[in-house]
Design an enzyme around this catalytic site. Structure first.
Site, PDB file in Angstrom:
ATOM      1  N   HIS A   1       0.855  -1.184   0.000  1.00 19.86           N
ATOM      2  CA  HIS A   1       0.000   0.000   0.000  1.00 19.86           C
ATOM      3  C   HIS A   1       0.896   1.242   0.000  1.00 19.86           C
ATOM      4  O   HIS A   1       1.656   1.468   0.945  1.00 19.86           O
ATOM      5  CB  HIS A   1      -0.899   0.014   1.235  1.00 19.86           C
ATOM      6  CG  HIS A   1      -1.921  -1.079   1.249  1.00 19.86           C
ATOM      7  ND1 HIS A   1      -3.082  -1.015   0.510  1.00 19.86           N
ATOM      8  CD2 HIS A   1      -1.953  -2.267   1.905  1.00 19.86           C
ATOM      9  CE1 HIS A   1      -3.801  -2.106   0.722  1.00 19.86           C
ATOM     10  NE2 HIS A   1      -3.130  -2.895   1.557  1.00 19.86           N
TER      11      HIS A   1
ATOM     12  N   HIS B   1      -0.646  -6.698  -5.563  1.00 24.40           N
ATOM     13  CA  HIS B   1      -0.678  -7.984  -4.863  1.00 24.40           C
ATOM     14  C   HIS B   1      -0.050  -9.042  -5.755  1.00 24.40           C
ATOM     15  O   HIS B   1      -0.236  -9.033  -6.966  1.00 24.40           O
ATOM     16  CB  HIS B   1      -2.128  -8.374  -4.551  1.00 24.40           C
ATOM     17  CG  HIS B   1      -2.317  -9.840  -4.287  1.00 24.40           C
ATOM     18  ND1 HIS B   1      -2.850 -10.700  -5.230  1.00 24.40           N
ATOM     19  CD2 HIS B   1      -2.034 -10.604  -3.204  1.00 24.40           C
ATOM     20  CE1 HIS B   1      -2.904 -11.915  -4.730  1.00 24.40           C
ATOM     21  NE2 HIS B   1      -2.410 -11.899  -3.515  1.00 24.40           N
TER      22      HIS B   1
ATOM     23  N   ASN C   1       0.970 -13.459  -5.480  1.00 24.51           N
ATOM     24  CA  ASN C   1       1.093 -14.694  -4.734  1.00 24.51           C
ATOM     25  C   ASN C   1       1.581 -15.777  -5.682  1.00 24.51           C
ATOM     26  O   ASN C   1       1.075 -15.901  -6.801  1.00 24.51           O
ATOM     27  CB  ASN C   1      -0.261 -15.096  -4.130  1.00 24.51           C
ATOM     28  CG  ASN C   1      -0.206 -16.450  -3.440  1.00 24.51           C
ATOM     29  OD1 ASN C   1      -0.535 -17.470  -4.037  1.00 24.51           O
ATOM     30  ND2 ASN C   1       0.198 -16.444  -2.194  1.00 24.51           N
TER      31      ASN C   1
ATOM     32  N   ARG D   1       2.514 -19.999  -5.261  1.00 24.80           N
ATOM     33  CA  ARG D   1       2.360 -21.030  -4.234  1.00 24.80           C
ATOM     34  C   ARG D   1       2.432 -22.435  -4.818  1.00 24.80           C
ATOM     35  O   ARG D   1       2.220 -22.640  -6.015  1.00 24.80           O
ATOM     36  CB  ARG D   1       1.034 -20.840  -3.491  1.00 24.80           C
ATOM     37  CG  ARG D   1      -0.179 -20.899  -4.394  1.00 24.80           C
ATOM     38  CD  ARG D   1      -1.464 -20.496  -3.668  1.00 24.80           C
ATOM     39  NE  ARG D   1      -2.628 -20.566  -4.552  1.00 24.80           N
ATOM     40  CZ  ARG D   1      -3.011 -19.580  -5.340  1.00 24.80           C
ATOM     41  NH1 ARG D   1      -2.339 -18.441  -5.369  1.00 24.80           N
ATOM     42  NH2 ARG D   1      -4.077 -19.719  -6.111  1.00 24.80           N
TER      43      ARG D   1
END
Length: 305
Positions: A95, A105, A107, A109
């Site tokens: 932010h 964002h 991710n 995984r």
């Protein structure tokens, strides 16, 4: 040699280190604080949080690797047989101070299950993605962002970008607001044995997605951090952060997975901004930049056109 979870974990740790270094260099002042934690059921992670930087007001770059007996709610949600599981990844939310710099964002995984006592074989898959949430949508910035992601996808499969872009539009959608969280990006899940590609090929794609994050975001940091803004823009930023919170707490599957597997609450909720506002029945001024942004928070926009 076949890709194993130890190799994947080692690369995820190195990715966390690399991204933190690049973000600190671009910010110029902020430094990451690290918390090492252990999960009671097995595994743990490294949470790294940056606050009050020149450009980044609050952000996190987290690594985790957890394992153990799969909780019943996860077994049901993922439609898996009862077994042990292993999950690892890197998750990032940033932010910024300046409303002209977007929220981002990412991710990446990996997930696998062990064979069951009844003799059912285990499975594995990769997931991840990157999406951008500008407070003010700039079409040229959106085009640059999506072009970078398309280039990464095209290096592996020309079908990836349209498929994963659509997936992101559908996933990062605030249903109760009927608006997208931002301008999307790419999102993918369950890239596993049923794909036409090998585990090594899929891991190579995931590595390229992770590696593009820092160059893309530091581009926006350097380009937009000096743009002027005032109180009106800050108030709009707080409202958009409120929408971000709504999505993460109501719809985000990663948040739910982390909490359902008894993950570390502070690490899971690091995605939330330091401050956010909710104004009752807010209506932007007609033809304002705020209204123009709302008009662009829609699915299926071709940002490359």
């Amino acid at each position: 040699m076949a890709t194993d979870k130890e190799e994947i974990v080692d690369w995820f740790k190195k990715l966390q280190d690399s991204i933190c270094r690049q973000l600190e260099e671009a910010d110029g002042e902020g430094r990451f604080r690290e918390d090492l934690w252990e999960r009671e059921g097995g595994g743990g992670g490294r949470t790294r949080v940056i606050t009050n930087g020149n450009i980044i007001e609050k952000g996190g770059v987290n690594f985790s690797a957890v394992f153990g007996s799969a909780p019943d709610n996860i077994v049901k949600a993922l439609n898996l047989p009862k077994s042990d599981f292993f999950a690892s990844g890197v998750s990032i939310v940033l932010h910024p101070v300046n409303p002209m710099v977007p929220i981002i964002h990412m991710n990446v995984r990996y997930f696998e299950t062990s064979p069951t006592e009844e003799g059912k074989v285990g499975t594995w898959w990769f997931g991840g993605g990157i999406d951008l949430t500008p407070h003010y949508v700039d079409r040229e910035d959106a085009k640059y962002f999506h072009q970078q992601l398309k280039s990464v996808c095209d290096n592996h499969d020309h079908g990836y970008y349209p498929q994963f872009k659509k997936w992101a539009d559908d996933y990062f959608y605030i249903k109760h607001r009927q608006e997208t969280r931002g301008i999307g990006g790419i999102f993918f899940d369950r890239l596993g044995p049923d794909q036409e590609k090998s585990k090594e090929q899929l891991f190579s794609f995931v590595k390229d997605v992770g590696s593009i994050f820092a160059p893309v975001y530091t581009h926006f940091m350097n380009k937009n951090c000096g743009l002027p803004f005032g109180e009106k823009e800050k108030q709009w930023q707080m409202l958009r952060r409120g929408r971000y919170v709504e999505f993460n707490l109501v719809w985000d599957k990663g948040t739910k997975f982390g909490l359902d597997t008894n993950g570390r609450t502070e690490s899971i909720l690091m995605s939330l901004p330091p401050q956010a506002n909710w104004v009752y029945d807010y209506q932007p001024t007609a033809n304002s930049s705020e209204e123009q942004t709302l008009r662009l928070l829609k699915k299926d926009i071709n940002w490359l056109g």
